[in-house]
Design an enzyme around this catalytic site. Sequence first.
Site, PDB file in Angstrom:
ATOM      1  N   CYS A 181       4.994   6.195   1.474  1.00 53.98           N
ATOM      2  CA  CYS A 181       6.390   6.477   1.131  1.00 53.98           C
ATOM      3  C   CYS A 181       6.474   6.711  -0.377  1.00 53.98           C
ATOM      4  O   CYS A 181       5.496   6.501  -1.110  1.00 53.98           O
ATOM      5  CB  CYS A 181       7.289   5.308   1.551  1.00 53.98           C
ATOM      6  SG  CYS A 181       7.075   3.821   0.537  1.00 53.98           S
ATOM      7  N   GLU A 186       0.204  -0.571   1.592  1.00 52.91           N
ATOM      8  CA  GLU A 186      -0.406  -0.064   0.360  1.00 52.91           C
ATOM      9  C   GLU A 186      -0.209  -1.036  -0.795  1.00 52.91           C
ATOM     10  O   GLU A 186      -1.127  -1.257  -1.589  1.00 52.91           O
ATOM     11  CB  GLU A 186       0.208   1.286  -0.046  1.00 52.91           C
ATOM     12  CG  GLU A 186       0.040   2.368   0.986  1.00 52.91           C
ATOM     13  CD  GLU A 186       1.227   2.510   1.927  1.00 52.91           C
ATOM     14  OE1 GLU A 186       1.544   3.641   2.302  1.00 52.91           O
ATOM     15  OE2 GLU A 186       1.841   1.479   2.287  1.00 52.91           O
ATOM     16  N   CYS A 213       5.563   3.519  -2.469  1.00 51.56           N
ATOM     17  CA  CYS A 213       4.128   3.254  -2.538  1.00 51.56           C
ATOM     18  C   CYS A 213       3.406   4.327  -3.338  1.00 51.56           C
ATOM     19  O   CYS A 213       2.479   4.019  -4.092  1.00 51.56           O
ATOM     20  CB  CYS A 213       3.555   3.144  -1.132  1.00 51.56           C
ATOM     21  SG  CYS A 213       4.122   1.666  -0.261  1.00 51.56           S
ATOM     22  N   HIS A 272       4.814  -3.387   1.767  1.00 51.35           N
ATOM     23  CA  HIS A 272       4.109  -2.362   2.533  1.00 51.35           C
ATOM     24  C   HIS A 272       2.599  -2.574   2.426  1.00 51.35           C
ATOM     25  O   HIS A 272       2.101  -3.207   1.491  1.00 51.35           O
ATOM     26  CB  HIS A 272       4.466  -0.977   2.008  1.00 51.35           C
ATOM     27  CG  HIS A 272       5.863  -0.561   2.310  1.00 51.35           C
ATOM     28  ND1 HIS A 272       6.278   0.749   2.190  1.00 51.35           N
ATOM     29  CD2 HIS A 272       6.945  -1.262   2.743  1.00 51.35           C
ATOM     30  CE1 HIS A 272       7.559   0.834   2.527  1.00 51.35           C
ATOM     31  NE2 HIS A 272       7.983  -0.369   2.854  1.00 51.35           N
TER      32      HIS A 272
END
Length: 162
Positions: free
Chosen positions: A100, A72, A103, A70
């Site tokens: 999410c 992040e 993360c 992801h």
Amino acid sequence: MIRENNGMPQPDVAAELRRSDEKFMRLAISEARRALEEGEVPIGAVVVAGESVVGRGHNLVETLGDATAHAEMQALTAASATLGGKYLPDCTLYVTVEPCIMCAGAIGWSQIGRIVWGADDPKRGYRRYCERVFHPRATSAAGVLREECEALMRDFFADLRG
């Protein structure tokens, strides 16, 4: 806007923070557009220390075939490499969509000091599961350039369905 404090002009701290947040969120949006160009879900992130970007990333899930790639995670890893340590208490993470839970956990473990996102994610955002996942001293702000961030996601998924 300038406010007077003891006869001395003082910058409006809230206005300065808003300008800074928008400036760095635009960089995160630029990362999201890179993700879109690469066929990824358009989410971007930057990590800032002071006024310097020390990490940036965008979704690479499809590119790397890795569900954990992801935006992040990419930005946090880059920031840690740049700064030479795993803890980032003096940094701010700007991300185009609410993190999410995965993360958010990584953000908490990195002890990042401030988290700023654009679009809320009511289906997969961390707040659906647990609102206290960040470091206890961390602060957060939502809705910075919300419309632009939402439009990126809305248009991406409309094109997928369309």
